[in-house]
Design an enzyme around this catalytic site. Structure first.
Site, short mmCIF file in Angstrom:
data_model
loop_
_atom_site.label_atom_id
_atom_site.label_comp_id
_atom_site.label_asym_id
_atom_site.label_seq_id
_atom_site.Cartn_x
_atom_site.Cartn_y
_atom_site.Cartn_z
N GLY A 12 -8.41 -5.12 10.09
CA GLY A 12 -7.40 -6.17 10.03
C GLY A 12 -7.66 -7.25 9.01
O GLY A 12 -7.11 -8.34 9.11
N SER A 13 -8.47 -6.95 7.99
CA SER A 13 -8.73 -8.01 6.99
C SER A 13 -7.46 -8.33 6.20
O SER A 13 -7.23 -9.49 5.83
CB SER A 13 -9.88 -7.63 6.06
OG SER A 13 -9.53 -6.60 5.18
N ASN A 14 -6.61 -7.34 5.97
CA ASN A 14 -5.32 -7.64 5.32
C ASN A 14 -4.44 -8.47 6.23
O ASN A 14 -3.76 -9.39 5.77
CB ASN A 14 -4.61 -6.35 4.90
CG ASN A 14 -5.09 -5.83 3.57
OD1 ASN A 14 -4.72 -6.36 2.52
ND2 ASN A 14 -5.94 -4.81 3.60
N LEU A 87 1.88 7.84 12.33
CA LEU A 87 3.17 8.04 11.68
C LEU A 87 4.21 7.18 12.40
O LEU A 87 4.19 7.07 13.63
CB LEU A 87 3.55 9.52 11.78
CG LEU A 87 4.73 9.98 10.93
CD1 LEU A 87 4.42 9.86 9.45
CD2 LEU A 87 5.08 11.43 11.27
N ILE A 88 5.12 6.56 11.63
CA ILE A 88 6.13 5.70 12.25
C ILE A 88 7.27 6.56 12.80
O ILE A 88 7.91 7.31 12.05
CB ILE A 88 6.67 4.67 11.21
CG1 ILE A 88 5.52 3.75 10.75
CG2 ILE A 88 7.79 3.83 11.81
CD1 ILE A 88 4.82 2.98 11.84
N HIS A 104 -0.72 1.21 0.63
CA HIS A 104 -1.57 2.39 0.49
C HIS A 104 -2.62 2.09 -0.60
O HIS A 104 -2.26 1.57 -1.66
CB HIS A 104 -0.73 3.60 0.11
CG HIS A 104 -1.55 4.85 0.12
ND1 HIS A 104 -1.90 5.48 1.30
CD2 HIS A 104 -2.11 5.58 -0.87
CE1 HIS A 104 -2.65 6.53 1.02
NE2 HIS A 104 -2.78 6.61 -0.29
N GLU A 174 -5.45 -5.68 -3.01
CA GLU A 174 -4.68 -5.83 -1.77
C GLU A 174 -4.55 -7.30 -1.38
O GLU A 174 -3.46 -7.77 -1.06
CB GLU A 174 -5.34 -5.05 -0.64
CG GLU A 174 -5.33 -3.55 -0.88
CD GLU A 174 -5.82 -2.73 0.30
OE1 GLU A 174 -5.35 -1.61 0.45
OE2 GLU A 174 -6.68 -3.20 1.07
C1 GAR Z 1 -6.53 -0.98 3.60
O1 GAR Z 1 -7.32 -0.67 2.48
C2 GAR Z 1 -5.22 -0.24 3.51
O2 GAR Z 1 -4.77 -0.07 2.21
C3 GAR Z 1 -5.59 1.09 4.12
O3 GAR Z 1 -6.42 0.76 5.20
C4 GAR Z 1 -7.17 -0.41 4.86
C5 GAR Z 1 -7.12 -1.37 6.02
O4 GAR Z 1 -8.06 -2.41 5.85
N1 GAR Z 1 -4.44 1.83 4.52
C6 GAR Z 1 -4.37 3.16 4.43
O5 GAR Z 1 -5.27 3.85 4.01
C7 GAR Z 1 -3.04 3.76 4.90
N2 GAR Z 1 -2.91 5.11 4.46
P1 GAR Z 1 -8.02 -3.70 6.77
O6 GAR Z 1 -7.94 -3.21 8.22
O7 GAR Z 1 -9.31 -4.41 6.51
O8 GAR Z 1 -6.82 -4.51 6.40
#
Ligand code: GAR
Length: 189
Positions: A12-14, A87-88, A104, A174
């Site tokens: 969940g850092s994003n 998947l949504i 992505h 990101e």
């Molecule tokens: C992110 O790098 C995102 O792009 C990726 O998961 C990570 C989540 O990081 N998503 C995918 O690979 C979707 N196919 P986070 O939990 O630290 O935000």
């Protein structure tokens, strides 16, 4: 006020970065964090950040009745997938047309599709000796990683970069660009 629900399955850092970006805004708010994993670190972040969090297993998520009721009651305008790995289902896409976006960690259509997530992506990029990688933010449809692209940003890779170093470069993109892409999508709502 526009209200965002962030769906995340892992760290969940994003989600935290998006929350920080919109916190000063009086027009946009992260109103909910949803996760399908009972032990996801994003739950701890949500609690610390005082964002309401809902956890639901895959069966209940696919069924949809409870989740749709929650999203409607919170008046969610946009669903943001930030590391969400299921998947949504069609019911969500029908209820939120052009209102679900995903990030992505590669330059789609390369390195997309089922099973291509997180470090799997960066390891594959490394195996193919790519000279660049990046991020794609796109609308979500019924297939993994195939909806209309909203934004792509790329970074140069060095032949000596490890998958972890590639991940760090992509993660920086990101943090820098995902919130802006969300703003762009919100402007069209
Ligand atoms: C992110 O790098 C995102 O792009 C990726 O998961 C990570 C989540 O990081 N998503 C995918 O690979 C979707 N196919 P986070 O939990 O630290 O935000």
């Amino acid at each position: 006020m526009k209200r965002i629900a962030i769906f995340a399955s892992g760290s969940g850092s994003n989600a935290e970065n998006i929350h920080s970006y919109f916190k000063p805004s009086s027009n946009v708010e992260v109103s909910l964090i949803f996760t399908n994993k009972y032990d996801a670190f994003v739950i701890q972040r949500a609690k610390r950040l005082k964002i309401p969090v809902v956890v639901m297993g895959k069966k209940e998520f696919v069924d949809g009745v409870k989740l749709l009721a929650i999203l409607k009651s919170l008046e969610i305008d946009l669903i943001v997938l930030a590391g969400f790995l299921l998947l949504i289902p069609a019911y969500l896409i029908e209820s939120f047309p052009k209102r679900i976006i995903n990030i992505h960690p590669a330059l789609l259509p390369a390195y997309g599709g089922k099973g291509m997530y997180g470090m799997h992506v960066h390891t594959a990029v490394k195996s193919n000796n790519e000279s660049s990688s990046g991020i794609t933010v796109h609308y979500v449809n019924e297939k993994y990683d195939e909806g209309e692209v909203i934004l792509q940003e790329s970074c140069q890779l060095s032949p000596t970069d490890s998958p972890e170093e590639i991940a760090a470069k992509v993660q920086k993109l990101e943090y820098d660009f995902f919130p802006q892409a969300i703003d762009k999508a919100l402007a069209l709502i």
